[in-house]
Design a protein around this motif. Structure first.
Motif, mmCIF file in Angstrom:
data_model
loop_
_atom_site.group_PDB
_atom_site.id
_atom_site.type_symbol
_atom_site.label_atom_id
_atom_site.label_comp_id
_atom_site.label_asym_id
_atom_site.label_seq_id
_atom_site.Cartn_x
_atom_site.Cartn_y
_atom_site.Cartn_z
ATOM 1 N N UNK A 1 0.944 -1.244 -0.098
ATOM 2 C CA UNK A 1 0.101 0.100 0.115
ATOM 3 C C UNK A 1 1.047 1.374 0.036
ATOM 4 N N UNK A 2 0.410 2.405 -0.275
ATOM 5 C CA UNK A 2 1.141 3.537 -0.430
ATOM 6 C C UNK A 2 0.842 4.435 0.906
ATOM 7 N N UNK A 3 1.445 5.728 1.313
ATOM 8 C CA UNK A 3 1.392 6.191 2.195
ATOM 9 C C UNK A 3 2.384 6.250 3.432
ATOM 10 N N UNK A 4 3.235 5.471 3.393
ATOM 11 C CA UNK A 4 4.480 5.217 4.215
ATOM 12 C C UNK A 4 4.055 5.336 5.510
ATOM 13 N N UNK A 5 4.674 6.452 6.131
ATOM 14 C CA UNK A 5 4.291 6.458 7.919
ATOM 15 C C UNK A 5 2.995 7.316 7.877
ATOM 16 N N UNK A 6 2.394 7.903 6.812
ATOM 17 C CA UNK A 6 1.324 8.705 6.966
ATOM 18 C C UNK A 6 0.021 7.794 6.374
ATOM 19 N N UNK A 7 -0.323 6.836 7.218
ATOM 20 C CA UNK A 7 -1.416 5.972 6.900
ATOM 21 C C UNK A 7 -2.316 5.816 8.363
ATOM 22 N N UNK A 8 -3.443 5.458 8.082
ATOM 23 C CA UNK A 8 -4.588 4.885 8.903
ATOM 24 C C UNK A 8 -4.517 3.342 8.934
ATOM 25 N N UNK A 9 -4.889 2.825 9.920
ATOM 26 C CA UNK A 9 -5.051 1.267 10.319
ATOM 27 C C UNK A 9 -5.792 0.932 11.311
ATOM 28 N N UNK A 10 -6.314 -0.417 11.252
ATOM 29 C CA UNK A 10 -7.110 -0.839 12.263
ATOM 30 C C UNK A 10 -6.209 -2.039 12.831
ATOM 31 N N UNK A 11 -5.354 -1.568 13.901
ATOM 32 C CA UNK A 11 -4.555 -2.430 14.395
ATOM 33 C C UNK A 11 -5.193 -3.532 15.589
ATOM 34 N N UNK A 12 -6.373 -3.127 15.978
ATOM 35 C CA UNK A 12 -6.904 -4.032 16.884
ATOM 36 C C UNK A 12 -7.948 -5.062 16.292
ATOM 37 N N UNK A 13 -7.712 -6.356 16.489
ATOM 38 C CA UNK A 13 -8.533 -7.403 15.800
ATOM 39 C C UNK A 13 -9.758 -7.240 16.175
ATOM 40 N N UNK A 14 -10.890 -6.969 15.285
ATOM 41 C CA UNK A 14 -12.165 -7.135 15.275
ATOM 42 C C UNK A 14 -12.953 -5.934 15.832
ATOM 43 N N UNK A 15 -11.963 -4.593 15.741
ATOM 44 C CA UNK A 15 -12.379 -3.448 16.292
ATOM 45 C C UNK A 15 -12.332 -2.418 15.077
ATOM 46 N N UNK A 16 -13.447 -1.615 14.818
ATOM 47 C CA UNK A 16 -13.606 -0.885 13.753
ATOM 48 C C UNK A 16 -12.981 0.479 14.124
ATOM 49 N N UNK A 17 -11.779 0.725 14.334
ATOM 50 C CA UNK A 17 -11.125 2.046 14.505
ATOM 51 C C UNK A 17 -9.905 2.183 13.991
ATOM 52 N N UNK A 18 -9.902 3.191 12.868
ATOM 53 C CA UNK A 18 -8.830 3.466 11.935
ATOM 54 C C UNK A 18 -7.913 4.434 12.670
ATOM 55 N N UNK A 19 -6.439 3.994 13.090
ATOM 56 C CA UNK A 19 -5.918 5.029 13.988
ATOM 57 C C UNK A 19 -4.880 5.392 12.931
ATOM 58 N N UNK A 20 -4.053 6.674 13.408
ATOM 59 C CA UNK A 20 -3.095 6.892 12.427
ATOM 60 C C UNK A 20 -1.862 6.590 13.135
#
Length: 535
Positions: free
Chosen positions: A47-66
């Motif tokens: 994917x693109x974005x490098x360090x400027x990305x959002x992600x859902x790091x927690x299993x089954x949790x719909x929260x997109x953290x920077x």
């Protein structure tokens, strides 16, 4: 995500190949393609974005953290307008809250009387509040004058000095550009906590003693206070991924081609072209010819790619290897934790919450880290995205009291994590959470949300993790120590600060002069150097 491009669909030659699809690489691609050049972006990740990305790091949790970078200040309005980026940056009312004992210092940008009263409760007088206002006026005037120059060719040091001296005087120039930041803070403010709150702008992403003669802390401080002529750090609505997503779309709309899962292996500059080799998603070796290479990667990574082709370095061979110095902790909370103070938690967490960041605490933590120890009381800063923007939460969370929290720990250099990455990460996290707990009325662990597997919603990234995750050498979020935003030699005056010893290879990432932060400035500068300086 970017739809993959089959290698057989690619041309054998492009006017520009951009190495790295971080936000700066995407900015460079968008400008170069809009200038009529054929552009290929090669990104190692899927994917693109490098360090400027959002992600859902927690299993089954719909929260997109920077996940890595989280606030925006340095992205010029000019870049947003020129590329037509559909992004929204939301201003925060509260600048900061600093817990101290059973009280604290709350800086409310909308209520001067309340802020004055908060200073008075902390320090016992109005002296530091008045000094704060004078100091803020000085940095604001410097910001107003310097910010527009960041998207123009480099001015000489003497020209910038004249600009600053004309605006705020000789003493201010000397204090900010020629003497260690620690000296200025001790002269200006009487209270150790107030000094520390100001000092942290010189330490975010920079491992330095505030009295260091190298002035790396001063350069870091300057970039933190001049963004867009105001120094405000704003919330990207939709998360940081919305910023890199808008830049990706601008590059694609301009005609750039983006290939992900493409690991560049060598860059070989010649007199008339640059040969770039890379490995595709299937592990096959590929090659492409470029008129120019715009290196969105770190200078240390570019050096490695040049060395793989038997070419010289793009950086000073005697330079100290880059070393990041931050611990990044992402959390999802069921609710905000209680504070010892009677301050409204929403106000306290809406700005930057400073944890154990008096000047003496910062200096003690640096000394311990420099000696190879995790600091006993790690200083850190906390930012809550969801108090300004709840769009990053899914429908099941948006209507609850849930909040995302980012903790940015200072003085955690990569050297602490090299020998024992896992063990050191745990020790650093334990000390950091204990430091945080010392300023709260309840343990942060008691309000952590749980993921689908019942595990706490907490993610830790060290500088060594960042090196592996997004290719930051030593985990340095600026790729290397920041440089002054002006030419330091006559030869560089009027240039863009992206040039290397190889005429067809330009720096387009945070390691360029006027790099660092989520800004797009070096990406744009590389494209301008390409478009204005081609054969």
């Amino acid at each position: 995500m970017v739809d993959p491009v089959a290698p057989q669909q690619l041309s054998s030659r492009y006017d520009a190949v951009v190495v790295g699809g971080g936000h700066n690489g995407l900015t460079a691609a968008a400008y170069a393609a809009r200038g009529g050049r054929s552009v290929l972006v090669l990104e190692r990740a899927d994917h693109v974005g490098g360090a400027a990305v959002s992600a859902r790091p927690f299993a089954g949790v719909d929260a997109r953290l920077s996940r890595y970078s989280y606030l925006v200040s340095l992205l010029p309005r000019r870049v947003v307008d020129e590329l037509g980026l559909p992004i929204t940056l939301r201003r925060r009312r509260y600048a900061s809250y600093t817990p101290v004992g059973d009280g604290g210092l709350l800086v409310d940008t909308h209520d001067e009387a309340a802020t004055r009263a908060s200073f008075r409760r902390l320090t016992g007088s109005d002296a530091d509040f008045d000094a704060w206002n004078r100091f803020s006026a000085t940095t604001a005037e410097i910001a107003r004058r310097l910010a527009p120059t960041l998207t123009e060719p480099l001015l000489s040091r003497s020209a910038v000095r004249t600009m600053v001296v004309d605006g705020v005087g000789e003493d201010a120039w000397r204090a900010l550009f020629e003497e260690p930041l620690g000296d200025l803070l001790r002269r200006t403010f009487g209270d150790d906590v107030v000094r520390g709150v100001v000092a942290t702008d010189g330490l975010i992403g920079t491992f330095a003693d505030l009295d260091e003669p190298t002035l790396r802390q001063n350069r870091c401080f300057l970039y933190h206070v001049i963004g867009n002529g105001t120094g405000d750090w704003d919330v990207p609505v939709g998360g940081m991924g919305a910023v890199s997503g808008a830049l990706r779309d601008a590059a694609l709309a301009a005609g750039a081609t983006i290939v992900t899962s493409a690991a560049v292996t060598a860059v070989d500059p010649g007199a008339s072209a640059v040969e770039v080799t890379w490995t595709d998603a299937e592990g096959r070796a590929r090659g492409v010819t470029a008129g120019h290479v715009l290196a969105g990667c770190a200078p240390a990574e570019l050096d490695r790619l040049l060395a793989a082709a038997g070419r010289g370095s793009a950086a000073d061979p005697g330079a100290t290897p880059p070393e990041g110095a931050q611990l990044k902790v992402n959390m999802l909370l069921r609710r905000l934790p209680r504070l010892r103070d009677d301050v409204d938690p929403v106000a306290a967490f809406s700005g930057t919450l400073h944890v154990n960041e008096s000047l003496s605490q910062l200096q003690a933590a640096h000394a311990q880290a420099a000696a190879g120890r995790v600091p006993d009381l790690p200083p850190s800063e906390i930012y809550c995205h969801t108090l300004s923007d709840r769009s990053i939460l899914g429908p099941d969370l948006a209507g609850t009291d849930a909040q995302t929290i980012t903790l940015f720990g200072l003085h955690m250099p990569a050297r602490l994590f090299r020998a024992d990455p896992e063990g050191a990460r745990e020790r650093a996290l334990e000390a950091t959470l204990a430091s945080l707990g010392s300023v709260l009325a309840e343990p942060i662990e008691d309000v952590l949300a749980r993921d689908a597997d019942g595990a706490p919603c907490l993610e830790v990234r060290t500088p060594v993790d960042l090196e592996g995750d997004v290719g930051l050498p030593g985990g340095h979020i600026f790729h290397r120590d920041l440089s002054w935003p002006f030419a330091e030699s006559a030869d560089d005056t009027g240039r863009w600060g992206v040039e290397t010893e190889h005429r067809r290879v330009l720096l387009a990432g945070a390691g360029a002069r006027r790099g660092g932060g989520v800004s797009g400035i070096p990406g744009r500068a590389a494209a301008m150097a390409l478009l204005q300086g081609e054969d």
